[in-house]
Design a protein around this motif. Structure first.
Motif, short mmCIF file in Angstrom:
data_model
loop_
_atom_site.label_atom_id
_atom_site.label_comp_id
_atom_site.label_asym_id
_atom_site.label_seq_id
_atom_site.Cartn_x
_atom_site.Cartn_y
_atom_site.Cartn_z
N HIS A 87 0.83 -1.21 0.00
CA HIS A 87 0.00 0.00 0.00
C HIS A 87 0.86 1.26 0.00
O HIS A 87 0.61 2.20 -0.75
CB HIS A 87 -0.95 0.01 1.20
CG HIS A 87 -1.75 1.25 1.31
ND1 HIS A 87 -2.77 1.56 0.44
CD2 HIS A 87 -1.68 2.29 2.17
CE1 HIS A 87 -3.27 2.74 0.75
NE2 HIS A 87 -2.63 3.20 1.81
N ASP A 90 2.45 1.60 -3.48
CA ASP A 90 1.44 2.01 -4.47
C ASP A 90 1.09 3.48 -4.33
O ASP A 90 0.97 4.20 -5.32
CB ASP A 90 0.17 1.17 -4.32
CG ASP A 90 0.34 -0.26 -4.81
OD1 ASP A 90 1.34 -0.55 -5.49
OD2 ASP A 90 -0.53 -1.10 -4.49
N THR A 91 0.95 3.95 -3.09
CA THR A 91 0.66 5.36 -2.84
C THR A 91 1.79 6.25 -3.35
O THR A 91 1.56 7.27 -3.98
CB THR A 91 0.43 5.60 -1.33
OG1 THR A 91 -0.64 4.76 -0.90
CG2 THR A 91 0.07 7.03 -1.04
N LYS A 94 1.75 6.35 -7.19
CA LYS A 94 0.66 7.21 -7.70
C LYS A 94 1.03 8.68 -7.56
O LYS A 94 0.79 9.48 -8.47
CB LYS A 94 -0.63 6.91 -6.96
CG LYS A 94 -1.25 5.60 -7.36
CD LYS A 94 -2.50 5.29 -6.55
CE LYS A 94 -3.00 3.90 -6.88
NZ LYS A 94 -4.07 3.47 -5.99
N SER A 103 4.66 14.68 -1.94
CA SER A 103 3.95 13.50 -1.44
C SER A 103 4.69 12.22 -1.81
O SER A 103 4.76 11.29 -1.01
CB SER A 103 2.52 13.44 -1.99
OG SER A 103 1.75 14.48 -1.47
N ASP A 107 5.89 9.50 0.79
CA ASP A 107 5.37 8.13 0.67
C ASP A 107 6.48 7.11 0.47
O ASP A 107 6.43 6.01 1.03
CB ASP A 107 4.35 8.06 -0.47
CG ASP A 107 3.08 8.87 -0.19
OD1 ASP A 107 2.78 9.09 1.00
OD2 ASP A 107 2.42 9.26 -1.16
#
Length: 122
Positions: A87, A90-91, A94, A103, A107
């Motif tokens: 997760h 993936d964040t 993205k 970000s 992340d």
């Protein structure tokens, strides 16, 4: 110059894979130190704290002699850790794809702080 291999990221992007510790001496040690620092940071501590109840349940099952339960709990715990790491990655991917660099950095740092950083994409 090292030969670049490629690897497809979960976002479908093809990323070059290079053993940077051979290509740029010292970089591998720097990356390991950086990862270690992130694992020791609040991010890493929170992740381990969240899993501490699982660790305690596994130890209690082993202490009680219930190895089947301990094995089942261990499998669930490993799946939970993998899900958390997936997760976070993936964040990060993205955010990177969207061009949201601040970000993406945060992340990726979170993902690195969750440990198990053998993936060259990270």
């Amino acid at each position: 110059m090292p030969t670049a291999l490629t690897n497809s990221a979960s976002s479908g992007t093809t990323l070059p894979l290079v053993n940077l510790s051979r290509a740029l001496p010292g970089l591998g040690d720097d990356a390991e130190t950086y990862a270690s620092n992130l694992e020791s940071s609040k991010l890493g501590h929170r992740f381990r704290a969240a899993g501490r109840a699982n660790d305690q349940a596994i130890r209690a099952a082993l202490k009680a002699g219930d190895t089947a339960k301990a094995a089942r709990l261990q499998t669930q715990h490993e799946a939970w850790k993998k899900q958390q790491r997936t997760h976070a990655l993936d964040t990060a991917e993205k955010a990177y794809a969207a061009g949201d660099w601040s970000s993406a950095v945060a992340d990726y740092q979170q993902r690195i702080g969750l440990g198990h950083n053998g993936n060259p994409q990270i």
